[in-house]
Write an enzyme that holds these catalytic residues in place. Structure first.
Site, PDB file in Angstrom:
ATOM      1  N   GLU A  50       0.711  -1.278  -0.171  1.00  0.00           N
ATOM      2  CA  GLU A  50       0.017   0.059   0.182  1.00  0.00           C
ATOM      3  C   GLU A  50       0.765   1.312   0.256  1.00  0.00           C
ATOM      4  O   GLU A  50       0.517   2.393  -0.397  1.00  0.00           O
ATOM      5  CB  GLU A  50      -0.966  -0.022   1.165  1.00  0.00           C
ATOM      6  CG  GLU A  50      -2.088  -1.084   1.082  1.00  0.00           C
ATOM      7  CD  GLU A  50      -1.684  -2.466   1.671  1.00  0.00           C
ATOM      8  OE1 GLU A  50      -0.471  -2.682   1.953  1.00  0.00           O
ATOM      9  OE2 GLU A  50      -2.719  -3.126   1.718  1.00  0.00           O
ATOM     10  N   PHE A 112     -11.852  -6.485  14.265  1.00  0.00           N
ATOM     11  CA  PHE A 112     -10.889  -7.337  13.317  1.00  0.00           C
ATOM     12  C   PHE A 112     -10.693  -6.250  12.446  1.00  0.00           C
ATOM     13  O   PHE A 112     -11.389  -5.656  11.428  1.00  0.00           O
ATOM     14  CB  PHE A 112     -11.318  -8.513  12.625  1.00  0.00           C
ATOM     15  CG  PHE A 112     -10.313  -9.272  11.862  1.00  0.00           C
ATOM     16  CD1 PHE A 112      -8.945  -9.621  12.179  1.00  0.00           C
ATOM     17  CD2 PHE A 112     -10.449  -9.362  10.205  1.00  0.00           C
ATOM     18  CE1 PHE A 112      -7.956 -10.175  11.277  1.00  0.00           C
ATOM     19  CE2 PHE A 112      -9.785  -9.718   9.462  1.00  0.00           C
ATOM     20  CZ  PHE A 112      -8.336 -10.253   9.883  1.00  0.00           C
ATOM     21  N   GLN A 113      -9.325  -6.261  12.317  1.00  0.00           N
ATOM     22  CA  GLN A 113      -8.589  -5.208  11.219  1.00  0.00           C
ATOM     23  C   GLN A 113      -9.187  -3.874  11.312  1.00  0.00           C
ATOM     24  O   GLN A 113      -9.344  -3.084  10.194  1.00  0.00           O
ATOM     25  CB  GLN A 113      -8.692  -5.551   9.812  1.00  0.00           C
ATOM     26  CG  GLN A 113      -7.859  -6.901   9.621  1.00  0.00           C
ATOM     27  CD  GLN A 113      -7.589  -7.170   7.944  1.00  0.00           C
ATOM     28  OE1 GLN A 113      -8.609  -6.863   7.096  1.00  0.00           O
ATOM     29  NE2 GLN A 113      -6.510  -7.760   7.790  1.00  0.00           N
TER      30      GLN A 113
END
Ligand SMILES: Cc1ncc(C[n+]2csc(CCOP(=O)(O)OP(=O)(O)O)c2C)c(N)n1
Lengths: 562, 162
Positions: A50, A112-113
């Site tokens: 990224e 989560f994330q």
């Protein structure tokens, strides 16, 4: 008819004429990816990391002047963008980064994330938005692009929770954006402009000190006109290179830590310093209390915070540089001054400085001097290319030895100094200009920071050429250690390196190794003809230094010359 | 020098963090900060008391203006303005000093807002100097707890921020 947030996202980008997105998918952005896939527009480039996506969007923006766009998932996808965003922020580059976010109901739950990317990036964005209602989505995207690309440009982050992109709403895209709290100043105050024209007419030893602002506002033509009409010499910051041709008789080259002797002497001795879209960075000024002490300071900038921040300014002009320079040119024209004779002595003095200390290095037949490689790149491409750099000695030699003549052809991480910037930025520029020659001038350390993007370049047939000035050291670090730490080379020697030729080949790119000076030119020519992603590994003189050099904290006229 | 700055901002998520982050990130100090919505619920008004020489305060106001969500900034220091702060002080109310506490409250036009067998809580409103003087006077009587609102400020006459 109601459509999903993901469809609104795609339609909004198309309204904004976005043709390209650099991105990487993940859980919460799958709806966005599905919508992109079905629409087939804008085109999406799948990166390998990224950080690469953001630097590519940045390289796309710097080279084309358009807003660059990146799209990543939540959590690790988002945190991987931070260096790219900070890089764009420090250099005021217009990009919009879309990050996925967990369901609005889960935000704050350590889902989560989940990452608080708005919080993490707050100090390094121009602005950011967390969209919480699909009905706000189109307007927010329009605002993000507006904010990124107007005033002092910069990165804007838009955080998109998963439910916002799956919920439905009517698509209503605002035709015009108007924000009560954001009114970027555009036209300069005419009284201040006239005052500046008076000062130029009255000065005996003026210098134009030009930064990246002239490039962002596309004001290079106006700058050249001003310099030539008034016979005023021009020095550029790293970010300003390309705004004035280096070969111009009025060009002093770069100033500051690795600036030319004549530029630093001219700034130290001038009686009027006219800063245009520059911000008196410490790498430019050296010791502040000895910087341009005899000069009146004029400063034209779109950002009021950079005026009188480090150095007290006598003539501030706030606004868009292009607009102001147009008016300044008109104002200067009305003065009855014989510019040529007024500038004669000053230009003669500068010529003397130029002859006293030219940019030069010891040419050798037996080893490859890194400066020679840059000169050869320059000779072969004749300025008709886009050059990017990594950070360190490679960057400074590129800045010193490329004869840049056009704006938006030299892309480098100035403010943040991000190693690993040059290669993905080159990919972004190549994506914007598929037919141009794009060359990343790299160090062997920096190139390994985003080397994974070889995959991206090859997959999308982007024929970027990476020229590694391979000295086996973190060269700029080693140079400081040599000069200021009694040659104790603490952990700056890269003792193990990959075989860059084989590495290139393993990605189906072209790889070459150059060990003799005379071999470089034919190989570069071959690479340019091949139109394929290429790495040229040049084994250069290992302990060459960048000169001139102003030691950190010293005044800029106290240069180490060799 | 001490400066009192009022800021009109969009009443949006995260605005306070942007402003406090600007101060901490750039090394400016905040002596007090108060914030609440204005008559128009889409905007909020903040008052920040900070310290710095002219160059620093000029940077602070410019940097604040640069934030996208900031609508307007006033540095009151060079103006004619009114300021107020409210303080609540909980004091030890021994039989021997109760009369003295009440006398202090009266001198400062304070109010007793809570009473228990061992404590009095006094509220005083006024400009910074008055609030400070009150605290100094009451201190010897034994302060158990104290809370201040931070300063709010407004221009005199017709001039407004919003
Ligand atoms: C991400 C990052 N980490 C560390 C640095 C500090 N740094 C500046 S220049 C440099 C050495 C760069 O080495 P190389 O890429 O081999 O280039 P050279 O100076 O040899 O041309 C380092 C480590 C940096 N600028 N960026």
């Amino acid at each position: 008819m109601e459509i999903t947030g993901a469809e609104i996202f795609v339609k909004s980008l198309l309204k904004l004429k976005v043709d390209l997105i650099f991105g990487y998918p993940g859980g919460v952005v799958l709806p966005l990816y599905d919508a992109l896939f079905q629409s087939m527009k804008p085109k999406h480039i799948l990166v390998r990391h990224e950080q690469g996506a953001v630097h590519m969007a940045d390289g796309y923006a710097r080279s084309s002047g358009k807003v660059g766009v990146a799209l990543v998932t939540s959590g690790p996808g988002a945190t991987n963008t931070v260096t790219g965003i900070a890089t764009a922020y420090m250099d005021s580059i217009p990009i919009v980064v879309f990050t996925g976010q967990v369901l609005t109901a889960l935000i704050g739950n350590d889902a989560f994330q989940e990452a608080d990317i708005i919080g993490i990036t707050r100090p390094c964005v121009k602005h950011s938005f967390l969209v919480r209602d699909v009905n706000d989505l189109a307007r927010t995207i329009a605002e993000a692009f507006y904010i990124a690309s107007t005033g002092k440009q910069g990165p804007v982050l838009v955080d998109l929770p998963k439910d916002v992109v799956t919920n439905k709403a009517k698509f209503e895209f605002p035709e015009k954006i108007s924000l009560r709290s954001y009114k970027p100043t555009t036209s300069g105050h005419i009284k201040q402009i006239d005052k500046l024209a008076d000062a130029i007419a009255a000065s005996k030893k003026p210098v134009l000190y030009v930064g990246g602002g002239v490039i962002s506002s596309n004001a290079s033509d106006e700058l050249r006109k001003l310099a030539r009409a008034t016979s005023t010499p021009v020095t550029q910051t790293l970010m300003g290179l390309g705004s004035m041709p280096s070969s111009d008789r009025l060009s002093l080259g770069m100033l500051g830590m690795h600036g030319t002797y004549r530029a630093n002497m001219a700034v130290t001795n001038c009686d009027l310093l006219i800063a245009l879209g520059a911000r008196f960075d410490d790498r430019v000024t050296g010791k502040l209390d000895e910087f341009a002490v005899n000069a009146k300071i004029a400063h034209v900038d779109v950002d009021p915070t950079s005026i009188s921040k480090n150095i007290k300014c006598d003539i501030p002009v706030v606004g868009d540089l292009k607009d102001i320079l147009k008016k300044l040119n008109a104002s200067v024209k009305t003065r009855k001054v014989n510019w040529k004779s007024k500038s004669k002595d000053w230009l003669a003095q500068i010529e003397e400085w130029k002859l006293a200390n030219k940019l030069e290095y010891k040419k050798k037949k037996s080893v490859i001097k890194p400066q020679f490689i840059v000169e050869e790149i320059d000779r072969i491409t004749k300025g008709d290319a886009i050059y990017t750099t990594e950070v360190g000695q490679n960057q400074m030699w590129a800045a010193q030895y490329l004869e840049l003549s056009k704006p938006r052809t030299f892309l480098t991480s100035g403010g943040l100094g991000t190693m690993g910037y040059g290669f993905p930025a080159a990919i972004g520029a190549q994506a914007a200009f598929p037919d141009k020659v794009v060359i990343d001038i790299a160090g062997d350390g920096s190139i390994q920071m985003n080397i994974q993007e070889l995959g991206t370049a090859v997959q999308y047939r982007l024929p970027v050429i990476v020229v590694i000035l391979n000295n086996g050291f973190l060269g700029m670090v080693r140079q400081w250690q040599q000069l200021f730490y009694e040659r104790r080379y603490a952990y700056s020697c890269i003792e193990f390196q990959p075989d860059f030729v084989k590495l290139a080949e393993s990605y189906s790119a072209l790889g070459f190794r150059v060990t003799k000076p005379e071999d470089f030119a034919p190989i570069l020519e071959k690479a340019i003809k091949a139109r394929r992603t290429t790495i040229i590994d040049c084994q250069v003189d290992r302990e060459e230094n960048v000169y001139p050099m102003v030691p950190a904290g010293a005044p800029i006229n106290k240069m180490l010359l060799a | 020098m001490r400066h009192t700055i009022s800021i009109l901002v969009e009443n949006k998520f995260g605005v306070l963090a942007r402003i406090s982050g600007l101060f901490s990130g750039r090394g400016y100090n905040i002596e007090s900060l108060s914030v609440a919505p204005t008559l128009d619920a889409t905007s909020s008004r903040m008052t920040i008391v900070t310290r710095g020489d002219d160059a620093i305060v000029e940077q602070i106001t410019k940097q604040l203006n640069k934030l996208i969500d900031v609508i307007k900034v006033i540095d009151f220091t060079s103006e004619d303005y009114i300021e107020r702060e409210i303080v609540m002080v909980k004091v030890n109310a021994e039989p021997t000093n109760r009369a003295e506490i009440l006398r202090m409250a009266e001198i400062f036009r304070g109010k007793v807002v809570d009473v228990s067998s061992k404590t009095y809580t006094i509220e005083v409103t006024g400009a910074a100097g008055k609030v400070k003087a009150f605290i100094e006077m009451i201190k010897p009587l034994g302060i158990i707890e104290l809370t201040r609102s931070g300063k709010i400020a407004m221009s005199r006459g017709r001039k407004t921020l919003g």
